[in-house]
Design a protein around this motif. Structure first.
Motif, PDB file in Angstrom:
ATOM      1  N   ILE A   1      -0.680 -14.314  28.730  1.00  0.00           N
ATOM      2  CA  ILE A   1      -1.204 -15.129  29.516  1.00  0.00           C
ATOM      3  C   ILE A   1      -0.391 -16.776  29.309  1.00  0.00           C
ATOM      4  O   ILE A   1      -0.051 -17.276  30.111  1.00  0.00           O
ATOM      5  CB  ILE A   1      -2.571 -15.442  28.932  1.00  0.00           C
ATOM      6  N   ALA A   2      -0.095 -16.658  27.922  1.00  0.00           N
ATOM      7  CA  ALA A   2       0.597 -18.085  27.646  1.00  0.00           C
ATOM      8  C   ALA A   2       2.098 -17.957  28.261  1.00  0.00           C
ATOM      9  O   ALA A   2       2.626 -19.001  28.926  1.00  0.00           O
ATOM     10  CB  ALA A   2       0.972 -18.101  26.200  1.00  0.00           C
ATOM     11  N   TRP A   3       2.695 -17.028  28.098  1.00  0.00           N
ATOM     12  CA  TRP A   3       4.053 -16.502  28.865  1.00  0.00           C
ATOM     13  C   TRP A   3       4.008 -16.505  30.377  1.00  0.00           C
ATOM     14  O   TRP A   3       4.763 -17.378  30.813  1.00  0.00           O
ATOM     15  CB  TRP A   3       4.561 -15.306  28.228  1.00  0.00           C
ATOM     16  N   ASP A   4       2.945 -16.402  30.963  1.00  0.00           N
ATOM     17  CA  ASP A   4       2.947 -16.168  32.347  1.00  0.00           C
ATOM     18  C   ASP A   4       2.618 -17.761  32.839  1.00  0.00           C
ATOM     19  O   ASP A   4       3.307 -18.094  33.869  1.00  0.00           O
ATOM     20  CB  ASP A   4       1.845 -15.291  32.912  1.00  0.00           C
ATOM     21  N   LEU A   5       1.831 -18.538  31.990  1.00  0.00           N
ATOM     22  CA  LEU A   5       1.700 -19.768  32.616  1.00  0.00           C
ATOM     23  C   LEU A   5       3.027 -20.615  32.304  1.00  0.00           C
ATOM     24  O   LEU A   5       3.366 -21.473  33.105  1.00  0.00           O
ATOM     25  CB  LEU A   5       0.623 -20.423  31.690  1.00  0.00           C
ATOM     26  N   PHE A   6       3.742 -20.395  31.315  1.00  0.00           N
ATOM     27  CA  PHE A   6       5.144 -21.103  30.980  1.00  0.00           C
ATOM     28  C   PHE A   6       6.038 -20.690  32.177  1.00  0.00           C
ATOM     29  O   PHE A   6       6.575 -21.441  32.692  1.00  0.00           O
ATOM     30  CB  PHE A   6       5.505 -20.478  29.571  1.00  0.00           C
ATOM     31  N   LEU A   7       5.951 -19.466  32.573  1.00  0.00           N
ATOM     32  CA  LEU A   7       7.018 -18.910  33.675  1.00  0.00           C
ATOM     33  C   LEU A   7       6.380 -19.728  35.024  1.00  0.00           C
ATOM     34  O   LEU A   7       7.153 -20.006  35.879  1.00  0.00           O
ATOM     35  CB  LEU A   7       6.893 -17.483  33.746  1.00  0.00           C
ATOM     36  N   GLY A   8       4.993 -19.756  35.125  1.00  0.00           N
ATOM     37  CA  GLY A   8       4.487 -20.399  36.352  1.00  0.00           C
ATOM     38  C   GLY A   8       4.858 -21.801  36.308  1.00  0.00           C
ATOM     39  O   GLY A   8       5.181 -22.497  37.600  1.00  0.00           O
ATOM     40  N   GLN A   9       4.768 -22.477  35.216  1.00  0.00           N
ATOM     41  CA  GLN A   9       5.031 -23.907  35.264  1.00  0.00           C
ATOM     42  C   GLN A   9       6.692 -24.101  35.538  1.00  0.00           C
ATOM     43  O   GLN A   9       7.046 -25.222  36.524  1.00  0.00           O
ATOM     44  CB  GLN A   9       4.711 -24.582  34.007  1.00  0.00           C
TER      45      GLN A   9
END
Length: 157
Positions: free
Chosen positions: A87-95
């Motif tokens: 979840i954290a990695w996906d949010l980082f990628l999304g940003q």
């Protein structure tokens, strides 16, 4: 407690995803997308899940083998710790994707579905975005080259 933290990881990230997808171009969305702060609560959940199982987690990641990861998934908190990390990695990628799309002028109606896909299946969403980014960058370079070539000759004519 593990179930609560598993759910919490998603709900802490969801509002930021909603901003990136539903409120693109707003000043506060751009500021949030440029900040590492939205990641901190999700990373805190990951730590809360990872610390109690750290020896097994370390064993799985330091010498990655399928069996070690399968064992980790059977430990209470193991799957939840990996989930919070994802979840954290996906949010980082999304940003990052959001900022890159804004920089390249990719329309929000194109980026919205890509960001949703990234939330759900990040490898596919990111791969499609990288292709779009390469195409958009190539087009932007071609347009800049065309303008530079047209500029001096238009002045001379």
């Amino acid at each position: 407690m593990t179930r609560f933290l598993f759910d919490l990881a998603f709900w802490l990230a969801a509002p930021f995803w909603a901003l990136l997808i539903l409120a693109p171009g707003r000043r506060w969305t751009d500021r949030i997308a440029a900040s590492p702060l939205p990641l901190i609560p999700v990373l805190a959940v990951h730590l809360a899940l990872a610390v109690p199982i750290f020896p097994r987690l370390w064993s799985a990641v330091s010498s990655p083998e399928l069996g070690a990861f399968q064992d980790l998934m059977t430990v209470d908190g193991g799957a939840a710790a990996i989930w919070a990390q994802v979840i954290a990695w996906d949010l980082f990628l999304g940003q990052w994707m959001y900022r890159e799309a804004r920089r390249l002028g990719i329309h929000p109606l194109v980026m919205g579905p890509l960001l949703v896909l990234t939330v759900l299946l990040s490898p596919i969403g990111v791969l499609l975005f990288l292709v779009l980014r390469a195409l958009r960058s190539r087009t932007a370079q071609g347009n800049a080259t065309g303008r530079a070539a047209a500029g001096p000759s238009a002045v001379r004519a």
